[in-house]
Design an enzyme around this catalytic site. Structure first.
Site, PDB file in Angstrom:
ATOM      1  N   HIS A 117      28.284  46.941  48.775  1.00  0.00           N
ATOM      2  CA  HIS A 117      28.540  45.512  48.956  1.00  0.00           C
ATOM      3  C   HIS A 117      29.970  45.341  49.480  1.00  0.00           C
ATOM      4  CE1 HIS A 117      28.910  41.329  48.482  1.00  0.00           C
ATOM      5  NE2 HIS A 117      29.628  41.360  47.369  1.00  0.00           N
ATOM      6  N   ASN A 175      33.022  38.745  52.960  1.00  0.00           N
ATOM      7  CA  ASN A 175      31.976  38.919  51.958  1.00  0.00           C
ATOM      8  C   ASN A 175      30.827  37.952  52.280  1.00  0.00           C
ATOM      9  OD1 ASN A 175      30.382  38.860  49.665  1.00  0.00           O
ATOM     10  ND2 ASN A 175      32.095  38.780  48.231  1.00  0.00           N
ATOM     11  N   CYS A 211      25.308  38.481  44.940  1.00  0.00           N
ATOM     12  CA  CYS A 211      25.573  39.558  45.909  1.00  0.00           C
ATOM     13  C   CYS A 211      24.694  40.777  45.680  1.00  0.00           C
ATOM     14  CB  CYS A 211      27.040  39.970  45.853  1.00  0.00           C
ATOM     15  SG  CYS A 211      28.155  38.585  46.010  1.00  0.00           S
TER      16      CYS A 211
HETATM   17  O1  UT7 Z   1      30.868  39.375  45.765  1.00  0.00           O
HETATM   18  C1  UT7 Z   1      31.651  39.330  44.618  1.00  0.00           C
HETATM   19  C2  UT7 Z   1      32.711  38.305  44.807  1.00  0.00           C
HETATM   20  N1  UT7 Z   1      34.037  38.486  44.487  1.00  0.00           N
HETATM   21  C3  UT7 Z   1      34.821  39.586  44.490  1.00  0.00           C
HETATM   22  O2  UT7 Z   1      34.425  40.692  44.635  1.00  0.00           O
HETATM   23  C4  UT7 Z   1      36.250  39.333  44.258  1.00  0.00           C
HETATM   24  C5  UT7 Z   1      36.952  40.394  43.474  1.00  0.00           C
HETATM   25  N2  UT7 Z   1      38.363  40.123  43.415  1.00  0.00           N
HETATM   26  C6  UT7 Z   1      39.175  40.358  44.467  1.00  0.00           C
HETATM   27  O3  UT7 Z   1      38.756  40.805  45.498  1.00  0.00           O
HETATM   28  C7  UT7 Z   1      40.643  40.099  44.248  1.00  0.00           C
HETATM   29  O4  UT7 Z   1      40.865  39.797  42.896  1.00  0.00           O
HETATM   30  C8  UT7 Z   1      41.192  38.954  45.150  1.00  0.00           C
HETATM   31  C9  UT7 Z   1      41.221  39.386  46.592  1.00  0.00           C
HETATM   32  C10 UT7 Z   1      40.353  37.697  44.979  1.00  0.00           C
HETATM   33  C11 UT7 Z   1      42.618  38.630  44.731  1.00  0.00           C
HETATM   34  O5  UT7 Z   1      43.426  39.813  44.857  1.00  0.00           O
HETATM   35  P1  UT7 Z   1      44.361  40.266  43.643  1.00  0.00           P
HETATM   36  O6  UT7 Z   1      45.077  41.468  44.090  1.00  0.00           O
HETATM   37  O7  UT7 Z   1      43.496  40.370  42.412  1.00  0.00           O
HETATM   38  O8  UT7 Z   1      45.360  39.069  43.539  1.00  0.00           O
HETATM   39  P2  UT7 Z   1      45.669  38.111  42.302  1.00  0.00           P
HETATM   40  O9  UT7 Z   1      44.533  37.167  42.076  1.00  0.00           O
HETATM   41  O10 UT7 Z   1      46.114  38.964  41.164  1.00  0.00           O
HETATM   42  O11 UT7 Z   1      46.877  37.308  42.873  1.00  0.00           O
HETATM   43  C12 UT7 Z   1      48.147  37.909  43.166  1.00  0.00           C
HETATM   44  C13 UT7 Z   1      49.069  36.860  43.749  1.00  0.00           C
HETATM   45  C14 UT7 Z   1      49.092  35.579  42.926  1.00  0.00           C
HETATM   46  O12 UT7 Z   1      50.400  35.084  42.938  1.00  0.00           O
HETATM   47  P3  UT7 Z   1      51.345  35.271  41.643  1.00  0.00           P
HETATM   48  O13 UT7 Z   1      50.608  34.622  40.516  1.00  0.00           O
HETATM   49  O14 UT7 Z   1      51.461  36.768  41.479  1.00  0.00           O
HETATM   50  O15 UT7 Z   1      52.601  34.586  42.057  1.00  0.00           O
HETATM   51  C15 UT7 Z   1      48.192  34.645  43.724  1.00  0.00           C
HETATM   52  O16 UT7 Z   1      48.523  33.291  43.520  1.00  0.00           O
HETATM   53  O17 UT7 Z   1      48.626  36.480  45.058  1.00  0.00           O
HETATM   54  C16 UT7 Z   1      48.479  35.073  45.136  1.00  0.00           C
HETATM   55  N3  UT7 Z   1      47.398  34.749  46.046  1.00  0.00           N
HETATM   56  C17 UT7 Z   1      47.564  34.643  47.380  1.00  0.00           C
HETATM   57  N4  UT7 Z   1      48.647  34.782  48.163  1.00  0.00           N
HETATM   58  C18 UT7 Z   1      48.466  34.629  49.491  1.00  0.00           C
HETATM   59  C19 UT7 Z   1      46.095  34.524  45.761  1.00  0.00           C
HETATM   60  N5  UT7 Z   1      45.407  34.283  46.877  1.00  0.00           N
HETATM   61  C20 UT7 Z   1      46.286  34.348  47.894  1.00  0.00           C
HETATM   62  C21 UT7 Z   1      46.185  34.191  49.303  1.00  0.00           C
HETATM   63  N6  UT7 Z   1      47.282  34.346  50.060  1.00  0.00           N
HETATM   64  N7  UT7 Z   1      44.998  33.908  49.884  1.00  0.00           N
END
Ligand code: UT7
Length: 328
Positions: free
Chosen positions: A255, A285, A115
Site C-alpha cells: 500500500h 495515497n 486502504c
Molecule cells: O492509508 C493510510 C493512511 N495514512 C497513513 O498512512 C499516514 C501515516 N502517517 C504518516 O504518513 C505521517 O505521520 C505523516 C506524513 C502524516 C506526518 O509525518 P510525521 O513525520 O509523522 O510528522 P508529524 O505529524 O510528527 O509532524 C511533524 C511536524 C509537526 O510540527 P511540530 O509539532 O513538530 O512543530 C507538524 O505540525 O511537521 C508539521 N507538519 C507539517 N509541516 C509542513 C505536519 N504536516 C506538515 C506539512 N508541511 N504538510
C-alpha cells in the site's frame, strides 16, 4: 475434491489527468516540497475532474482489465468494488459500474475496508471461485479521495489522490494463483483514521458540514506506528502461510501511503529497492486503489511477469490490514 487454483486473469488502471503538485500545495497551506518529499516521498497526486466520480474511474480501469483478461463484461459473475469514496451511499458503486459495463449476468456489491479494501476484496473473490459458485469476478479498488479531503488541513491534504485499479479474478493453471491471505482488523483504533460525518451517527446537516465532519480526519503519528508494525507482521504471516520465505519474493506490492513505511517493510523482509513497487511519488495515497494501481503498472512495465511470486500488503482505516502471496 480438487482445489481450484485462483489467480489474476488481467489487470487495468486509470488515473485522472489533472496533477496536484507539492508546489501547488505550497500555495494552499503552510507547507513545502522539501517537507512533503522527505516525510512522505510524495511529489504529486492525480485529481478527478469535477464531472468524474469514483465509478467513472472504476469503469476505465475495468475496461482495461477485461481487455487484458480477454473477457467481455457479460462473462462476469460478480463485481466487487472496494472503496471509501463511493459515488453515493446507495446504489453501490459496484451496481453503477455493472450498469455502465453492461455486465448483465453479474451480481455486484461494494466492500468497505479502507486502504486494505482491495486485499479484502481479492480474498472474498477467491473464496467465491474456490467454492465453484462463480467463475469470473471483477475486483476494483477505486477512490476519489479529493472529495473528502480538507484542503486547509496540511496534515492530510498533502497525502491523498484519486485513481482506480482493477483485476479479473478466475481459475488459473496449476502452480499459479493466490497461495495465502491474511486479513486483520482492530476496531479499537477506528478513531485514528475516519470520516465521521454523513452517516447515521452524524447525519449531514448544515452544522456537521460547518464543523468539517464530512472530511477525512487522521492521527498521522499513531497510524504510522500501527502501519510499520502490521506491514511487517502480516507480510511475514502471509509468507509463512504460503510455505515460502523472504528469498522467494520477486516483487513486493505495498500500500502506497508513505515511503518511510514501505522502507521499513523492505528492511524487515531484507528486500532491495528493485524488488519493490513504489509509485506514491506520482499518485500519493489512493487508498483501496493503490495496490491494484501499483500491480497494474508493474504488469504493464514488465516488472511483474507470469510465474513471479508477488507479496501484496496493506493497512488502513478500521483499523484493518491484509497481505497475500500470489504466483502471477
Ligand atoms: O492509508 C493510510 C493512511 N495514512 C497513513 O498512512 C499516514 C501515516 N502517517 C504518516 O504518513 C505521517 O505521520 C505523516 C506524513 C502524516 C506526518 O509525518 P510525521 O513525520 O509523522 O510528522 P508529524 O505529524 O510528527 O509532524 C511533524 C511536524 C509537526 O510540527 P511540530 O509539532 O513538530 O512543530 C507538524 O505540525 O511537521 C508539521 N507538519 C507539517 N509541516 C509542513 C505536519 N504536516 C506538515 C506539512 N508541511 N504538510
Amino acid at each position: 475434491m480438487r482445489e481450484i487454483p485462483v489467480g489474476i486473469l488481467g489487470t487495468g488502471k486509470y488515473v485522472p489527468e489533472r496533477r496536484l503538485t507539492n508546489q501547488d500545495l505550497e500555495q494552499m497551506v503552510e507547507t513545502n516540497d522539501e517537507w512533503i518529499v522527505s516525510r512522505t516521498g510524495i511529489r504529486e497526486r492525480r485529481i478527478a475532474d469535477p464531472a468524474q466520480a469514483t465509478s467513472d474511474l472504476a469503469y476505465e480501469a475495468s475496461l482495461r482489465a477485461l481487455q487484458a483478461a480477454g473477457l467481455t463484461a457479460d462473462q462476469l459473475d460478480l463485481i466487487i468494488v472496494a472503496t471509501i469514496t463511493p459515488d453515493m451511499f446507495f446504489p453501490s458503486t459496484a451496481c453503477l459500474l455493472q450498469e455502465r459495463l453492461g455486465a448483465k449476468q453479474s451480481a455486484a456489491f461494494d466492500l468497505s475496508a479502507a486502504c486494505t479494501g482491495f486485499i479484502y476484496a481479492l480474498a472474498t473473490a477467491t473464496g467465491f471461485i474456490k467454492t465453484g459458485m462463480y467463475r469470473h469476478i471483477l475486483v476494483v479498488g477505486a477512490e476519489c479521495l479529493s472529495r473528502i479531503t480538507d484542503y486547509s488541513d496540511r496534515n492530510t491534504c498533502i497525502l491523498f489522490g484519486d485513481g482506480a485499479g482493477a483485476v479479473v479474478v478466475g481459475e488459473v493453471a496449476e502452480g499459479r494463483g493466490f497461495r495465502s491471505f491474511v486479513l486483520g482488523a482492530d476496531g479499537s483504533g477506528g478513531e485514528l483514521l475516519r470520516m465521521a460525518g454523513g452517516g447515521s451517527r452524524i447525519p449531514s446537516t448544515a452544522q456537521s458540514v460547518a464543523e468539517g465532519r464530512h472530511f477525512l480526519e487522521m492521527n498521522g503519528r499513531d497510524v504510522f506506528k500501527f502501519a510499520v508494525r502490521v506491514m511487517g507482521s502480516s507480510a511475514e504471516e502471509a509468507l509463512a502461510k504460503a510455505g515460502l520465505g523472504k528469498n522467494d519474493i520477486d516483487l513486493l506490492i505495498p500500500h502506497q501511503a508513505n515511503v518511510r513505511i514501505i522502507q521499513s517493510a523492505m528492511e524487515r523482509l531484507d528486500l532491495p529497492e528493485d524488488k519493490c513497487v513504489i509509485n506514491l511519488d506520482r499518485y500519493g495515497n489512493v487508498s483501496s486503489a493503490s495496490i491494484p494501481l501499483a500491480l497494474a503498472e508493474a504488469v504493464e512495465e514488465g516488472r511483474a511477469k507470469e510465474g513471479d511470486c508477488l507479496l501484496l500488503v496493506g493497512f488502513g482505516g478500521g483499523l484493518t490490514w491484509g497481505a497475500s502471496v500470489l504466483i502471477l
